[in-house]
Scaffold this motif. Structure first.
Motif, PDB file in Angstrom:
ATOM      1  N   GLY A  97       0.810  -1.221   0.000  1.00 33.76           N
ATOM      2  CA  GLY A  97       0.000   0.000   0.000  1.00 33.76           C
ATOM      3  C   GLY A  97       0.835   1.258   0.000  1.00 33.76           C
ATOM      4  N   GLU A  98       1.955   1.228  -0.685  1.00 25.62           N
ATOM      5  CA  GLU A  98       2.881   2.361  -0.638  1.00 25.62           C
ATOM      6  C   GLU A  98       2.977   3.137  -1.941  1.00 25.62           C
ATOM      7  OE1 GLU A  98       6.699   2.063   2.165  1.00 25.62           O
ATOM      8  OE2 GLU A  98       6.583   0.505   0.648  1.00 25.62           O
ATOM      9  N   ALA A  99       2.726   2.429  -3.078  1.00 23.89           N
ATOM     10  CA  ALA A  99       3.101   3.017  -4.370  1.00 23.89           C
ATOM     11  C   ALA A  99       2.328   4.302  -4.664  1.00 23.89           C
ATOM     12  CB  ALA A  99       2.898   1.997  -5.479  1.00 23.89           C
ATOM     13  N   LEU A 100       1.006   4.234  -4.567  1.00 23.67           N
ATOM     14  CA  LEU A 100       0.227   5.421  -4.920  1.00 23.67           C
ATOM     15  C   LEU A 100       0.531   6.549  -3.943  1.00 23.67           C
ATOM     16  CD1 LEU A 100      -3.226   3.858  -5.928  1.00 23.67           C
ATOM     17  CD2 LEU A 100      -1.327   4.561  -7.401  1.00 23.67           C
ATOM     18  N   HIS A 101       0.678   6.190  -2.700  1.00 26.89           N
ATOM     19  CA  HIS A 101       0.998   7.204  -1.695  1.00 26.89           C
ATOM     20  C   HIS A 101       2.331   7.887  -2.024  1.00 26.89           C
ATOM     21  CE1 HIS A 101       1.170   9.194   2.148  1.00 26.89           C
ATOM     22  NE2 HIS A 101       2.379   8.696   2.343  1.00 26.89           N
ATOM     23  N   SER A 102       3.362   7.100  -2.306  1.00 33.07           N
ATOM     24  CA  SER A 102       4.663   7.688  -2.662  1.00 33.07           C
ATOM     25  C   SER A 102       4.526   8.590  -3.873  1.00 33.07           C
ATOM     26  CB  SER A 102       5.691   6.607  -3.015  1.00 33.07           C
ATOM     27  OG  SER A 102       5.783   5.672  -2.012  1.00 33.07           O
ATOM     28  N   LEU A 103       3.719   8.150  -4.842  1.00 30.84           N
ATOM     29  CA  LEU A 103       3.586   8.946  -6.067  1.00 30.84           C
ATOM     30  C   LEU A 103       3.000  10.326  -5.776  1.00 30.84           C
ATOM     31  CD1 LEU A 103       2.529   6.221  -8.634  1.00 30.84           C
ATOM     32  CD2 LEU A 103       4.529   7.724  -8.783  1.00 30.84           C
ATOM     33  N   THR A 104       2.095  10.412  -4.806  1.00 26.05           N
ATOM     34  CA  THR A 104       1.527  11.737  -4.513  1.00 26.05           C
ATOM     35  C   THR A 104       2.584  12.662  -3.909  1.00 26.05           C
ATOM     36  OG1 THR A 104       0.768  11.121  -2.305  1.00 26.05           O
ATOM     37  CG2 THR A 104      -0.800  10.832  -4.124  1.00 26.05           C
ATOM     38  N   ASN A 105       3.635  12.090  -3.368  1.00 27.62           N
ATOM     39  CA  ASN A 105       4.716  12.922  -2.833  1.00 27.62           C
ATOM     40  C   ASN A 105       5.752  13.304  -3.881  1.00 27.62           C
ATOM     41  OD1 ASN A 105       3.455  12.636  -0.415  1.00 27.62           O
ATOM     42  ND2 ASN A 105       4.823  11.030   0.343  1.00 27.62           N
ATOM     43  N   LEU A 106       5.719  12.608  -5.012  1.00 35.08           N
ATOM     44  CA  LEU A 106       6.760  12.814  -6.020  1.00 35.08           C
ATOM     45  C   LEU A 106       6.213  13.388  -7.314  1.00 35.08           C
ATOM     46  CD1 LEU A 106       8.440   9.315  -5.627  1.00 35.08           C
ATOM     47  CD2 LEU A 106       9.425  11.487  -4.892  1.00 35.08           C
ATOM     48  N   ALA A 107       4.881  13.463  -7.443  1.00 36.97           N
ATOM     49  CA  ALA A 107       4.304  13.838  -8.733  1.00 36.97           C
ATOM     50  C   ALA A 107       2.850  14.258  -8.516  1.00 36.97           C
ATOM     51  CB  ALA A 107       4.356  12.633  -9.681  1.00 36.97           C
ATOM     52  N   ASP A 108       2.198  14.677  -9.609  1.00 31.91           N
ATOM     53  CA  ASP A 108       0.753  14.911  -9.543  1.00 31.91           C
ATOM     54  C   ASP A 108       0.071  13.608  -9.913  1.00 31.91           C
ATOM     55  OD1 ASP A 108       1.454  17.527  -9.089  1.00 31.91           O
ATOM     56  OD2 ASP A 108       1.343  18.048 -11.230  1.00 31.91           O
ATOM     57  N   LEU A 109      -0.930  13.217  -9.142  1.00 27.35           N
ATOM     58  CA  LEU A 109      -1.587  11.932  -9.380  1.00 27.35           C
ATOM     59  C   LEU A 109      -3.078  12.140  -9.594  1.00 27.35           C
ATOM     60  CD1 LEU A 109      -1.409   8.751  -9.310  1.00 27.35           C
ATOM     61  CD2 LEU A 109      -2.020   8.924  -6.893  1.00 27.35           C
ATOM     62  N   GLU A 110      -3.562  11.548 -10.689  1.00 30.90           N
ATOM     63  CA  GLU A 110      -4.996  11.593 -10.966  1.00 30.90           C
ATOM     64  C   GLU A 110      -5.438  10.180 -11.306  1.00 30.90           C
ATOM     65  OE1 GLU A 110      -7.256  14.148 -14.289  1.00 30.90           O
ATOM     66  OE2 GLU A 110      -6.502  12.187 -14.935  1.00 30.90           O
ATOM     67  N   ILE A 111      -6.570   9.749 -10.743  1.00 31.12           N
ATOM     68  CA  ILE A 111      -7.065   8.414 -11.091  1.00 31.12           C
ATOM     69  C   ILE A 111      -8.521   8.506 -11.530  1.00 31.12           C
ATOM     70  CG2 ILE A 111      -7.417   6.032 -10.313  1.00 31.12           C
ATOM     71  CD1 ILE A 111      -5.314   6.357  -8.243  1.00 31.12           C
ATOM     72  N   VAL A 145      -7.803   4.307 -14.985  1.00 29.65           N
ATOM     73  CA  VAL A 145      -6.775   5.056 -15.717  1.00 29.65           C
ATOM     74  C   VAL A 145      -6.012   5.895 -14.698  1.00 29.65           C
ATOM     75  CG1 VAL A 145      -6.286   6.708 -17.545  1.00 29.65           C
ATOM     76  CG2 VAL A 145      -8.304   5.226 -17.726  1.00 29.65           C
ATOM     77  N   VAL A 146      -4.747   5.582 -14.521  1.00 25.97           N
ATOM     78  CA  VAL A 146      -3.929   6.323 -13.552  1.00 25.97           C
ATOM     79  C   VAL A 146      -2.979   7.224 -14.336  1.00 25.97           C
ATOM     80  CG1 VAL A 146      -2.259   6.130 -11.667  1.00 25.97           C
ATOM     81  CG2 VAL A 146      -4.037   4.386 -11.943  1.00 25.97           C
ATOM     82  N   THR A 147      -2.971   8.521 -14.011  1.00 26.85           N
ATOM     83  CA  THR A 147      -2.044   9.440 -14.684  1.00 26.85           C
ATOM     84  C   THR A 147      -1.112  10.079 -13.660  1.00 26.85           C
ATOM     85  OG1 THR A 147      -3.767   9.912 -16.297  1.00 26.85           O
ATOM     86  CG2 THR A 147      -1.859  11.373 -16.282  1.00 26.85           C
ATOM     87  N   VAL A 148       0.167   9.913 -13.923  1.00 24.82           N
ATOM     88  CA  VAL A 148       1.197  10.505 -13.071  1.00 24.82           C
ATOM     89  C   VAL A 148       1.861  11.595 -13.906  1.00 24.82           C
ATOM     90  CG1 VAL A 148       3.437  10.045 -11.995  1.00 24.82           C
ATOM     91  CG2 VAL A 148       1.586   8.361 -11.812  1.00 24.82           C
ATOM     92  N   SER A 149       1.795  12.849 -13.451  1.00 30.52           N
ATOM     93  CA  SER A 149       2.406  13.935 -14.239  1.00 30.52           C
ATOM     94  C   SER A 149       3.437  14.663 -13.395  1.00 30.52           C
ATOM     95  CB  SER A 149       1.372  14.967 -14.667  1.00 30.52           C
ATOM     96  OG  SER A 149       0.202  14.350 -15.091  1.00 30.52           O
ATOM     97  N   ASN A 150       4.336  15.343 -14.104  1.00 30.34           N
ATOM     98  CA  ASN A 150       5.304  16.171 -13.403  1.00 30.34           C
ATOM     99  C   ASN A 150       6.117  15.344 -12.406  1.00 30.34           C
ATOM    100  OD1 ASN A 150       6.559  18.575 -12.887  1.00 30.34           O
ATOM    101  ND2 ASN A 150       5.066  19.224 -11.335  1.00 30.34           N
ATOM    102  N   LEU A 151       6.505  14.149 -12.851  1.00 33.34           N
ATOM    103  CA  LEU A 151       7.234  13.235 -11.968  1.00 33.34           C
ATOM    104  C   LEU A 151       8.540  13.881 -11.500  1.00 33.34           C
ATOM    105  CD1 LEU A 151       7.561  10.308 -10.805  1.00 33.34           C
ATOM    106  CD2 LEU A 151       8.690   9.721 -12.949  1.00 33.34           C
ATOM    107  N   PHE A 152       8.823  13.783 -10.233  1.00 36.26           N
ATOM    108  CA  PHE A 152      10.022  14.366  -9.587  1.00 36.26           C
ATOM    109  C   PHE A 152      10.093  15.881  -9.777  1.00 36.26           C
ATOM    110  CE2 PHE A 152      11.860  10.081 -11.024  1.00 36.26           C
ATOM    111  CZ  PHE A 152      11.429   9.435  -9.877  1.00 36.26           C
ATOM    112  N   GLY A 153       8.921  16.501 -10.033  1.00 37.49           N
ATOM    113  CA  GLY A 153       8.901  17.936 -10.294  1.00 37.49           C
ATOM    114  C   GLY A 153       9.359  18.745  -9.088  1.00 37.49           C
ATOM    115  N   ASN A 154       9.108  18.236  -7.892  1.00 33.26           N
ATOM    116  CA  ASN A 154       9.506  18.980  -6.696  1.00 33.26           C
ATOM    117  C   ASN A 154      10.879  18.547  -6.200  1.00 33.26           C
ATOM    118  OD1 ASN A 154       8.877  16.467  -5.858  1.00 33.26           O
ATOM    119  ND2 ASN A 154       7.369  17.052  -4.310  1.00 33.26           N
TER     120      ASN A 154
END
Ligand code: ADP
Ligand code: MG
Length: 574
Positions: A97-111, A145-154
């Motif tokens: 249960g970590e992946a989506l959570h980590s992604l919200t800290n590293l990128a913009d996440l929309e599902i 449909v999972v979209t990860v944008s601006n990965l590592f943007g911060n």
């Protein structure tokens, strides 16, 4: 419908190996695609826009309802396990249960998601830490449909540390290939910058899928074996953790036949366990050893091993990326793998039938034969009724017919004919006999050798010969491999053995020297005996140097060549 995604209790979180697994495009793709597979998807579309640092994975899996969507990206939230006991029952690719959570800290996440059977689809936009920012109803087919944008943007230092885009895309492709091999029933479409990049069509088995990924390899170059095996008996310490253990496990092997394909690197010796490619030096070594002395020097086999093991035998929790595993009773699995590979490499009626009777031409041929009353080789024509070959006894199905150029044996079998090179077929037989029984017998009088270097003496001692000085520059050898005993050139043979290599190299040398030479006439009985012995060997396809032993002229290929599928009347212009 209530939420099925829940936060894991603290004590389970402590048990789970913590670790940041998102460090590249490939790792994002891997996490999202694994979620799609866990959701039961059979169609997955991956789209990547590298310049925008955006990745989208769309699937036709089970989807999520609104409650689940709102919970999905919070810390340690999963629908896949509930308690620490579940860690021994993992059937899914994810569980932390970590992946989506980590992604919200590293990128913009929309599902976007719509559960199967649900009337509505929902779009959720997540913020840092998995907080829900926006929720709307959306029109979408069942699935996610999972979209990860601006990965590592911060976190620009992460972006800078990454290799070139081309290298990253190569890694993405390799990741998808690996996952696809483990899940052959899935159809894949991969796009880059809105253009189709590559596709993989679903196949009935991994062996049928593999040529899409490795185009140099053809279907007929591969042999697939599936073995059902009981789980090993639990050793004491496992009993406490184990639940019911009556389940069977399965070993699925896709083996590149050593006379048809090999690689210059061991890059296609691959191991998967329960749907996931893993690194296992031990199991890879087992595979390589099963191909020992079947391939040319410095060549490596193609072998994909997929173990389907009941989950209580595995600890996935060794490292965050789950690529390393701890397998109980590893030696048991190693033995079973050797059995499986040997079964794939052996030439048996069953293996033959696979290649011969699945081609379209042979089907056509059968249909034509049924009508025309034409019969190829009447004694053997009822081979379909034969009892299926068991792996223990290999029936002799090769019949010696003739010798050509005092070198090749023409052998007939129910699916066609083979040309077998007599010297290397015999060499294979003798080599395996020597491996099974390296017998040294004493000789009287001793064999006298001249002018050996200390290294040569040492080498002979290493392979078990009894050798001692016998005078100025003279050595006496008092025993030798049984197979060489009757030979007149045994002094020469021993000199050859003294020139180096390990015991196996010596065994190859002895087998080669003792095997019947090409150019030697053989009668039918002798040829039949050689064929019988040869088809019982463990690795009949190649000699210990890796040369192919036989050329096959399959009936299906002959039929194609002679255009036997032509309808006779029509070709006469009637
Ligand atoms: P894990 O896979 O370890 O459970 P993730 O953070 O990857 O953790 O996903 C959290 C949860 O979100 C999953 O347990 C699953 O219930 C849900 N989920 C994620 N992706 C999908 C998907 N593509 N289809 C359906 N459910 C999904
Ligand atoms: Mg996951």
């Amino acid at each position: 419908m209530a939420s099925t995604i829940q936060a894991l209790p603290k004590e389970v979180v402590y048990l789970i190996t913590a670790g940041e697994v998102i460090d590249s495009f490939a790792s994002v793709v891997k996490e999202l695609v694994e979620n799609s597979l866990d959701a039961g998807a059979t169609r997955i579309v991956v789209s990547i826009w590298p310049e925008q640092w955006r990745i989208r994975v769309a699937d036709n899996g089970c989807g999520m309802n609104l409650d689940d969507l709102q919970q999905a990206a919070t810390a340690h939230s999963t629908s896949k396990i509930r308690s620490s006991a579940d860690l021994w029952k993992i059937n899914s690719l994810g569980f932390r249960g970590e992946a989506l959570h980590s992604l919200t800290n590293l990128a913009d996440l929309e599902i976007l998601s719509r559960p199967v059977g649900g009337k509505l689809g929902w779009r959720v936009l997540y913020g840092y830490g998995g907080e829900v920012l926006e929720v709307d109803v959306t029109a979408i087919a069942p699935g996610t449909v999972v979209t990860v944008s601006n990965l590592f943007g911060n976190c620009s230092s992460r972006r800078q540390g990454l290799p070139t885009t081309a290298q990253q895309m190569k890694a993405v492709q390799a990741t998808i290939h690996q996952i696809a091999l483990c899940h052959p029933g899935v159809t894949w479409q991969i796009c880059q910058n809105d253009r189709q990049w590559f596709t993989i069509s679903r196949a009935a088995t991994t062996g049928q899928l593999l040529p899409q990924i490795l185009p140099q390899v053809r279907q007929g170059d591969l042999q697939e074996v599936k073995l059902e095996v009981p789980n090993p008996v639990n050793s004491e310490d496992r009993i406490q953790q184990s639940t019911v253990n009556s389940q069977q496990s399965a070993i699925h092997l896709v083996v590149g036949l050593p006379d048809r394909c090999h690689r210059h690197r061991p890059d296609w010796v691959r191991v998967a366990i329960n749907g996931r490619m893993v690194k296992s030096a031990e199991l890879e070594q087992t595979i390589l050893s099963a191909f020992h002395k079947t391939l040319p020097r410095d060549r490596y086999p193609i072998c994909f091993l997929h173990l389907a093991i009941s989950p209580d035998q595995i600890n996935w929790n060794r490292n965050p990326a789950k690529t390393e595993i701890y397998l109980n009773e590893i030696t048991y699995w190693q033995e079973q793998i050797i059995v499986g590979i040997n079964q794939a490499l052996r030439i048996s009626d069953a293996n033959l039938k696979e290649t011969v009777h699945t081609t379209r031409v042979s089907k056509l041929l059968k249909a034509a034969e049924a009508k025309g009353g034409y019969n190829f080789n009447p004694q053997n024509s009822n081979d379909d009724e034969k009892i299926p070959d068991s792996s223990l006894s290999t029936p002799n199905f090769l019949k010696a017919v003739a010798q050509v150029s005092n070198t090749y044996i023409v052998a007939e079998h129910p699916g066609g004919m083979w040309l077998v090179e007599q010297h290397i077929a015999h060499e294979r037989v003798l080599y395996e006999q020597l491996c099974d029984n390296w017998q040294l017998i004493s000789v009287e009088p001793p064999i006298i050798l001249y002018q050996l270097s200390p290294a040569q003496v040492l080498q002979l001692q290493r392979i078990g010969l009894d050798i001692e000085p016998f005078g100025e520059q003279l050595w006496a050898v008092r025993n030798l491999p049984a197979m060489l005993q009757q030979r007149e050139d045994c002094a020469q043979a021993i000199l050859e053995l003294s020139l180096g290599g390990d015991l196996q190299t010596a065994q190859v040398a002895v087998a080669c020297r003792s095997a019947i030479r090409n150019g030697t006439p053989m009668n039918l009985q002798e040829m039949q005996t050689l064929l019988d012995n040869w088809q019982r060997t463990r690795n009949p396809r190649t000699c210990p140097h890796g040369r192919p032993i036989y050329l096959s002229l399959e009936e299906s290929a002959l039929a194609r060549f002679f255009r036997r599928n032509w309808v006779i009347g029509k070709s006469h212009g009637i």
